[in-house]
Write a protein that holds these residues in place. Structure first.
Motif, PDB file in Angstrom:
ATOM      1  N   TYR A   1       0.839  -1.204   0.000  1.00 40.62           N
ATOM      2  CA  TYR A   1       0.000   0.000   0.000  1.00 40.62           C
ATOM      3  C   TYR A   1       0.874   1.254   0.000  1.00 40.62           C
ATOM      4  O   TYR A   1       0.468   2.305  -0.473  1.00 40.62           O
ATOM      5  CB  TYR A   1      -0.925  -0.012   1.220  1.00 40.62           C
ATOM      6  CG  TYR A   1      -2.059   0.986   1.152  1.00 40.62           C
ATOM      7  CD1 TYR A   1      -3.039   0.888   0.155  1.00 40.62           C
ATOM      8  CD2 TYR A   1      -2.170   2.015   2.075  1.00 40.62           C
ATOM      9  CE1 TYR A   1      -4.086   1.792   0.087  1.00 40.62           C
ATOM     10  CE2 TYR A   1      -3.212   2.918   2.029  1.00 40.62           C
ATOM     11  CZ  TYR A   1      -4.172   2.804   1.033  1.00 40.62           C
ATOM     12  OH  TYR A   1      -5.202   3.702   0.971  1.00 40.62           O
TER      13      TYR A   1
ATOM     14  N   ALA B   1      -7.711  10.236   4.241  1.00 43.56           N
ATOM     15  CA  ALA B   1      -8.116   9.703   2.939  1.00 43.56           C
ATOM     16  C   ALA B   1      -7.471   8.347   2.672  1.00 43.56           C
ATOM     17  O   ALA B   1      -8.122   7.423   2.175  1.00 43.56           O
ATOM     18  CB  ALA B   1      -7.751  10.686   1.827  1.00 43.56           C
ATOM     19  N   TYR B   2      -6.198   8.215   3.008  1.00 43.10           N
ATOM     20  CA  TYR B   2      -5.511   6.943   2.789  1.00 43.10           C
ATOM     21  C   TYR B   2      -6.099   5.836   3.661  1.00 43.10           C
ATOM     22  O   TYR B   2      -6.270   4.697   3.218  1.00 43.10           O
ATOM     23  CB  TYR B   2      -4.023   7.082   3.084  1.00 43.10           C
ATOM     24  CG  TYR B   2      -3.233   7.725   1.971  1.00 43.10           C
ATOM     25  CD1 TYR B   2      -3.358   7.294   0.654  1.00 43.10           C
ATOM     26  CD2 TYR B   2      -2.342   8.759   2.245  1.00 43.10           C
ATOM     27  CE1 TYR B   2      -2.631   7.886  -0.361  1.00 43.10           C
ATOM     28  CE2 TYR B   2      -1.609   9.349   1.231  1.00 43.10           C
ATOM     29  CZ  TYR B   2      -1.764   8.910  -0.069  1.00 43.10           C
ATOM     30  OH  TYR B   2      -1.039   9.488  -1.071  1.00 43.10           O
TER      31      TYR B   2
ATOM     32  N   ARG C   1      -9.194   5.793   4.911  1.00 33.87           N
ATOM     33  CA  ARG C   1     -10.535   5.514   4.391  1.00 33.87           C
ATOM     34  C   ARG C   1     -10.458   4.652   3.125  1.00 33.87           C
ATOM     35  O   ARG C   1     -11.238   3.694   2.976  1.00 33.87           O
ATOM     36  CB  ARG C   1     -11.248   6.835   4.097  1.00 33.87           C
ATOM     37  CG  ARG C   1     -12.680   6.676   3.565  1.00 33.87           C
ATOM     38  CD  ARG C   1     -13.591   6.097   4.628  1.00 33.87           C
ATOM     39  NE  ARG C   1     -13.639   6.946   5.790  1.00 33.87           N
ATOM     40  CZ  ARG C   1     -14.480   7.974   5.944  1.00 33.87           C
ATOM     41  NH1 ARG C   1     -15.332   8.264   4.967  1.00 33.87           N
ATOM     42  NH2 ARG C   1     -14.483   8.684   7.044  1.00 33.87           N
ATOM     43  N   ALA C   2      -9.532   4.986   2.254  1.00 35.79           N
ATOM     44  CA  ALA C   2      -9.388   4.206   1.016  1.00 35.79           C
ATOM     45  C   ALA C   2      -8.978   2.773   1.328  1.00 35.79           C
ATOM     46  O   ALA C   2      -9.494   1.828   0.717  1.00 35.79           O
ATOM     47  CB  ALA C   2      -8.359   4.866   0.107  1.00 35.79           C
ATOM     48  N   TYR C   3      -8.062   2.599   2.272  1.00 38.22           N
ATOM     49  CA  TYR C   3      -7.618   1.252   2.627  1.00 38.22           C
ATOM     50  C   TYR C   3      -8.770   0.441   3.201  1.00 38.22           C
ATOM     51  O   TYR C   3      -8.949  -0.736   2.849  1.00 38.22           O
ATOM     52  CB  TYR C   3      -6.477   1.322   3.633  1.00 38.22           C
ATOM     53  CG  TYR C   3      -5.949  -0.035   4.033  1.00 38.22           C
ATOM     54  CD1 TYR C   3      -4.979  -0.670   3.272  1.00 38.22           C
ATOM     55  CD2 TYR C   3      -6.444  -0.688   5.153  1.00 38.22           C
ATOM     56  CE1 TYR C   3      -4.513  -1.929   3.621  1.00 38.22           C
ATOM     57  CE2 TYR C   3      -5.996  -1.940   5.508  1.00 38.22           C
ATOM     58  CZ  TYR C   3      -5.027  -2.555   4.745  1.00 38.22           C
ATOM     59  OH  TYR C   3      -4.583  -3.801   5.090  1.00 38.22           O
TER      60      TYR C   3
ATOM     61  N   HIS D   1     -11.812   0.671   2.596  1.00 34.64           N
ATOM     62  CA  HIS D   1     -12.832   0.376   1.592  1.00 34.64           C
ATOM     63  C   HIS D   1     -12.215  -0.110   0.276  1.00 34.64           C
ATOM     64  O   HIS D   1     -12.845  -0.040  -0.766  1.00 34.64           O
ATOM     65  CB  HIS D   1     -13.694   1.617   1.336  1.00 34.64           C
ATOM     66  CG  HIS D   1     -14.487   2.058   2.535  1.00 34.64           C
ATOM     67  ND1 HIS D   1     -13.965   2.863   3.514  1.00 34.64           N
ATOM     68  CD2 HIS D   1     -15.754   1.779   2.921  1.00 34.64           C
ATOM     69  CE1 HIS D   1     -14.879   3.075   4.446  1.00 34.64           C
ATOM     70  NE2 HIS D   1     -15.976   2.436   4.116  1.00 34.64           N
ATOM     71  N   LEU D   2     -10.991  -0.592   0.362  1.00 34.33           N
ATOM     72  CA  LEU D   2     -10.293  -1.004  -0.848  1.00 34.33           C
ATOM     73  C   LEU D   2     -11.017  -2.125  -1.580  1.00 34.33           C
ATOM     74  O   LEU D   2     -10.995  -2.181  -2.820  1.00 34.33           O
ATOM     75  CB  LEU D   2      -8.867  -1.452  -0.494  1.00 34.33           C
ATOM     76  CG  LEU D   2      -7.828  -1.424  -1.607  1.00 34.33           C
ATOM     77  CD1 LEU D   2      -7.713  -0.016  -2.200  1.00 34.33           C
ATOM     78  CD2 LEU D   2      -6.472  -1.882  -1.088  1.00 34.33           C
TER      79      LEU D   2
ATOM     80  N   PHE E   1     -13.419  -0.936  -4.233  1.00 36.15           N
ATOM     81  CA  PHE E   1     -12.938  -0.352  -5.484  1.00 36.15           C
ATOM     82  C   PHE E   1     -13.251  -1.309  -6.621  1.00 36.15           C
ATOM     83  O   PHE E   1     -12.708  -2.403  -6.706  1.00 36.15           O
ATOM     84  CB  PHE E   1     -11.436  -0.083  -5.401  1.00 36.15           C
ATOM     85  CG  PHE E   1     -10.824   0.351  -6.705  1.00 36.15           C
ATOM     86  CD1 PHE E   1     -11.226   1.535  -7.314  1.00 36.15           C
ATOM     87  CD2 PHE E   1      -9.862  -0.432  -7.330  1.00 36.15           C
ATOM     88  CE1 PHE E   1     -10.677   1.931  -8.524  1.00 36.15           C
ATOM     89  CE2 PHE E   1      -9.304  -0.043  -8.540  1.00 36.15           C
ATOM     90  CZ  PHE E   1      -9.716   1.136  -9.136  1.00 36.15           C
TER      91      PHE E   1
ATOM     92  N   TRP F   1     -10.527   7.542  -8.064  1.00 35.26           N
ATOM     93  CA  TRP F   1     -11.262   7.068  -6.881  1.00 35.26           C
ATOM     94  C   TRP F   1     -10.614   7.606  -5.614  1.00 35.26           C
ATOM     95  O   TRP F   1     -11.294   8.119  -4.718  1.00 35.26           O
ATOM     96  CB  TRP F   1     -11.265   5.544  -6.899  1.00 35.26           C
ATOM     97  CG  TRP F   1     -12.025   4.872  -5.791  1.00 35.26           C
ATOM     98  CD1 TRP F   1     -13.375   4.761  -5.664  1.00 35.26           C
ATOM     99  CD2 TRP F   1     -11.449   4.202  -4.655  1.00 35.26           C
ATOM    100  NE1 TRP F   1     -13.684   4.044  -4.515  1.00 35.26           N
ATOM    101  CE2 TRP F   1     -12.523   3.702  -3.889  1.00 35.26           C
ATOM    102  CE3 TRP F   1     -10.145   3.972  -4.234  1.00 35.26           C
ATOM    103  CZ2 TRP F   1     -12.322   2.988  -2.711  1.00 35.26           C
ATOM    104  CZ3 TRP F   1      -9.938   3.256  -3.056  1.00 35.26           C
ATOM    105  CH2 TRP F   1     -11.019   2.774  -2.309  1.00 35.26           C
ATOM    106  N   LEU F   2      -9.296   7.526  -5.532  1.00 36.96           N
ATOM    107  CA  LEU F   2      -8.570   8.000  -4.356  1.00 36.96           C
ATOM    108  C   LEU F   2      -8.682   9.518  -4.210  1.00 36.96           C
ATOM    109  O   LEU F   2      -8.879  10.036  -3.102  1.00 36.96           O
ATOM    110  CB  LEU F   2      -7.101   7.591  -4.467  1.00 36.96           C
ATOM    111  CG  LEU F   2      -6.174   8.004  -3.327  1.00 36.96           C
ATOM    112  CD1 LEU F   2      -6.610   7.361  -2.016  1.00 36.96           C
ATOM    113  CD2 LEU F   2      -4.730   7.617  -3.652  1.00 36.96           C
TER     114      LEU F   2
ATOM    115  N   ILE G   1     -11.972  10.594  -2.760  1.00 38.65           N
ATOM    116  CA  ILE G   1     -12.018  10.382  -1.311  1.00 38.65           C
ATOM    117  C   ILE G   1     -11.348  11.550  -0.591  1.00 38.65           C
ATOM    118  O   ILE G   1     -11.872  12.068   0.404  1.00 38.65           O
ATOM    119  CB  ILE G   1     -11.339   9.050  -0.934  1.00 38.65           C
ATOM    120  CG1 ILE G   1     -12.173   7.872  -1.453  1.00 38.65           C
ATOM    121  CG2 ILE G   1     -11.167   8.942   0.578  1.00 38.65           C
ATOM    122  CD1 ILE G   1     -11.528   6.517  -1.235  1.00 38.65           C
TER     123      ILE G   1
END
Length: 233
Positions: free
Chosen positions: A36, A68-69, A71-73, A75-76, A79, A88-89, A92
């Motif tokens: 990541y 953001a990172y 949250r993205a992780y 909900h990865l 994706f 997408w990132l 966010i």
């Protein structure tokens, strides 16, 4: 939260250059959580620019990047790959920054204002420039940053994505959930406002440009009188 991982050696990071984001995402989802870091290093600058364009505060921008990172992780697995991972990132990060603005009570309706080259703030390479040139570059960059910060949010965000980050119209539209024409219009408006702002700043500075200091004046007077004396003799 992101599991604790060991930092990837830079030599190994280099081997991932050119590997599509989506392939890295698959590896992360498969259990290689340390990878990541590759995605974060790829988009740190973009997310910082985007968050700062909304918040106009360096520390808060970094906080939003982290949020953001995370949250993205978390909900990865959601994706879907229908859009680019970078889009997408970025979305966010935009939502996280706007949520922080709303919590501060400074809301701005991104859709109610009129829908508005590349690399206006060109990366200045100072490694081959002398100290005077580097100082000039620094001052110019500060002027540009202040002018950009003064833009209304909807124009500032589009300008950041298009002119600073170099995203295409389509990518910018995807990040902000607006139409392509809105991106073009807002960018045009942003550039017009910037031009006006910079011209005003330049007008104020013009009166103080090329100062002829007292010491130089004294020198000219002295030389002139010396030459006059020589002529008379």
């Amino acid at each position: 939260m992101i599991p604790s991982t060991t930092a990837i050696p830079r030599a190994n990071l280099a081997t991932w250059e050119g590997i599509p984001d989506e392939d890295v995402v698959k590896r992360v989802l498969a259990g290689d959580t340390g990878l990541y870091e590759i995605l974060m290093r790829r988009y740190n600058q973009r997310l910082y620019h985007v968050a700062r364009s909304i918040l106009r505060n360096d520390a808060e921008a970094e906080d939003v990047m982290q949020d953001a990172y995370v949250r993205a992780y978390e909900h990865l697995n959601q994706f879907a790959g229908e859009a680019k991972f970078s889009t997408w990132l970025t979305k966010i990060a935009v939502y996280e920054a706007l949520a922080r603005v709303r919590r501060r009570g400074r809301t701005s309706d991104l859709d109610s204002v009129l829908d508005s080259d590349k690399h206006v703030m060109a990366r200045m390479t100072s490694d081959t420039r002398d100290p005077e040139q580097q100082a000039y570059d620094h001052e110019l960059r500060l002027v540009l940053e202040r002018a950009i910060d003064s833009l209304p949010e909807i124009y500032r965000l589009v300008f950041t994505l298009r002119s600073i980050e170099g995203l295409s119209v389509t990518e910018t539209a995807g990040c902000l959930d607006i139409g392509a024409e809105a991106v073009k219009t807002r960018l045009h408006r942003a550039r017009s406002l910037l031009r006006k702002d910079l011209q005003q700043r330049a007008s104020i500075a013009t009166a103080q440009a090329f100062p002829f200091h007292l010491s130089r004046c004294d020198g000219v007077v002295e030389v002139v009188f010396r030459r006059i004396a020589t002529t008379r003799s």
